[in-house]
Design a protein around this motif. Structure first.
Motif, mmCIF file in Angstrom:
data_model
loop_
_atom_site.group_PDB
_atom_site.id
_atom_site.type_symbol
_atom_site.label_atom_id
_atom_site.label_comp_id
_atom_site.label_asym_id
_atom_site.label_seq_id
_atom_site.Cartn_x
_atom_site.Cartn_y
_atom_site.Cartn_z
ATOM 1 N N ALA A 79 0.824 -1.205 0.000
ATOM 2 C CA ALA A 79 0.000 0.000 0.000
ATOM 3 C C ALA A 79 0.859 1.257 0.000
ATOM 4 C CB ALA A 79 -0.919 0.001 1.217
ATOM 5 N N ILE A 91 -8.881 2.127 3.339
ATOM 6 C CA ILE A 91 -7.969 1.586 2.333
ATOM 7 C C ILE A 91 -8.762 1.431 1.054
ATOM 8 C CG2 ILE A 91 -8.364 -0.826 3.011
ATOM 9 C CD1 ILE A 91 -5.393 -1.357 2.116
ATOM 10 N N THR A 93 -8.640 -0.524 -2.335
ATOM 11 C CA THR A 93 -7.931 -1.719 -2.785
ATOM 12 C C THR A 93 -8.766 -2.528 -3.776
ATOM 13 O OG1 THR A 93 -6.875 -3.773 -2.046
ATOM 14 C CG2 THR A 93 -8.742 -2.999 -0.752
ATOM 15 N N VAL A 104 -6.766 -3.486 8.537
ATOM 16 C CA VAL A 104 -5.486 -3.784 7.902
ATOM 17 C C VAL A 104 -4.494 -4.048 9.016
ATOM 18 C CG1 VAL A 104 -5.885 -2.481 5.779
ATOM 19 C CG2 VAL A 104 -4.864 -1.337 7.719
ATOM 20 N N VAL A 114 -10.627 -0.031 9.390
ATOM 21 C CA VAL A 114 -10.733 0.878 8.254
ATOM 22 C C VAL A 114 -12.016 0.637 7.472
ATOM 23 C CG1 VAL A 114 -8.229 1.110 7.909
ATOM 24 C CG2 VAL A 114 -9.461 -0.707 6.735
ATOM 25 N N SER A 123 -3.142 -0.359 -4.109
ATOM 26 C CA SER A 123 -3.831 -0.127 -2.846
ATOM 27 C C SER A 123 -3.282 1.126 -2.208
ATOM 28 C CB SER A 123 -3.644 -1.321 -1.905
ATOM 29 O OG SER A 123 -4.284 -2.463 -2.435
ATOM 30 N N LEU A 125 -3.595 3.598 1.310
ATOM 31 C CA LEU A 125 -4.045 3.741 2.698
ATOM 32 C C LEU A 125 -4.178 5.216 3.050
ATOM 33 C CD1 LEU A 125 -2.029 1.191 4.853
ATOM 34 C CD2 LEU A 125 -4.473 1.566 4.940
ATOM 35 N N ALA A 129 -4.537 6.218 8.778
ATOM 36 C CA ALA A 129 -4.232 4.801 8.995
ATOM 37 C C ALA A 129 -2.727 4.558 9.019
ATOM 38 C CB ALA A 129 -4.893 3.946 7.918
#
Length: 148
Positions: A79, A91, A93, A104, A114, A123, A125, A129
Motif C-alpha cells: 500500500a 484503504i 484496494t 489492515v 478501516v 492499494s 491507505l 491509517a
C-alpha cells in the motif's frame, strides 16, 4: 457593434461549461468512492503539515486502534499513501468489489479498523491509517486486509 459580438462570446463560453461538467462525471456504472458520513472533517484549504491534513481526533484514533483480530483475510497488498485530503481511516484496494468495514494489519501485529473501498489498481491507505500503524508516509508497507 462590439456589444453584439460580446454576448455570443459569453453564450458560447458558458455552453462549454456543460460539456466540461459532463466530461468530469464518471461513466455510467462507475462508482465514486465516498467518504463515510461519520468521517472526521476534511482538512482546511490551507493545510500544509501532516497534522493539518490528519483531522482525526484522539477518540477516533483510539477507536480505530482497538480492533479485534476477527475478520476474513482477503489477501496481502503493498500500500502507498492515499489522498491526504480524504479524512478518516480507509484503504482503497482491488481486493474488495464493494464498500464495507474491515481492518489492515502489519506483520508485526499492529492493526487498524478501516473502511474498505473498492479500487481499480494498487492499494492506497489513508494518512490517518498509516500514522496509526506508525509507518513512514514514504514507505510502501505490505498489509494484510481483512473484511468484517
Amino acid at each position: 457593434m462590439t456589444r453584439f459580438l460580446f454576448i455570443p462570446a459569453i453564450v458560447v463560453s458558458l455552453a462549454g461549461c456543460a460539456v466540461l461538467e459532463q466530461a468530469a462525471a464518471p461513466p455510467t456504472g462507475e462508482t465514486v468512492a465516498e467518504t463515510p458520513t461519520n468521517a472526521p472533517p476534511p482538512p482546511p484549504a490551507n493545510a500544509r503539515t501532516v497534522e493539518d491534513f490528519d483531522t482525526t481526533s484522539a477518540e477516533d484514533r483510539a477507536a480505530a486502534a482497538t480492533v479485534s483480530a476477527d475478520g476474513r483475510l482477503l489477501g496481502s497488498v503493498v500500500a502507498s499513501l492515499g489522498d491526504p485530503t480524504r479524512p478518516g481511516f480507509w484503504i482503497e484496494t482491488p481486493l474488495v468489489s464493494e464498500a464495507g468495514r474491515g481492518r489492515v494489519a502489519l506483520s508485526g501485529g499492529k492493526s487498524v479498523e478501516v473502511d474498505l473501498i473498492p479500487g481499480a489498481a494498487g492499494s492506497r491507505l489513508s494518512l490517518a491509517a498509516l500514522r496509526l500503524l506508525e509507518v513512514p508516509l514514504t514507505d510502501l508497507p505490505t498489509v494484510q486486509v481483512y473484511a468484517f
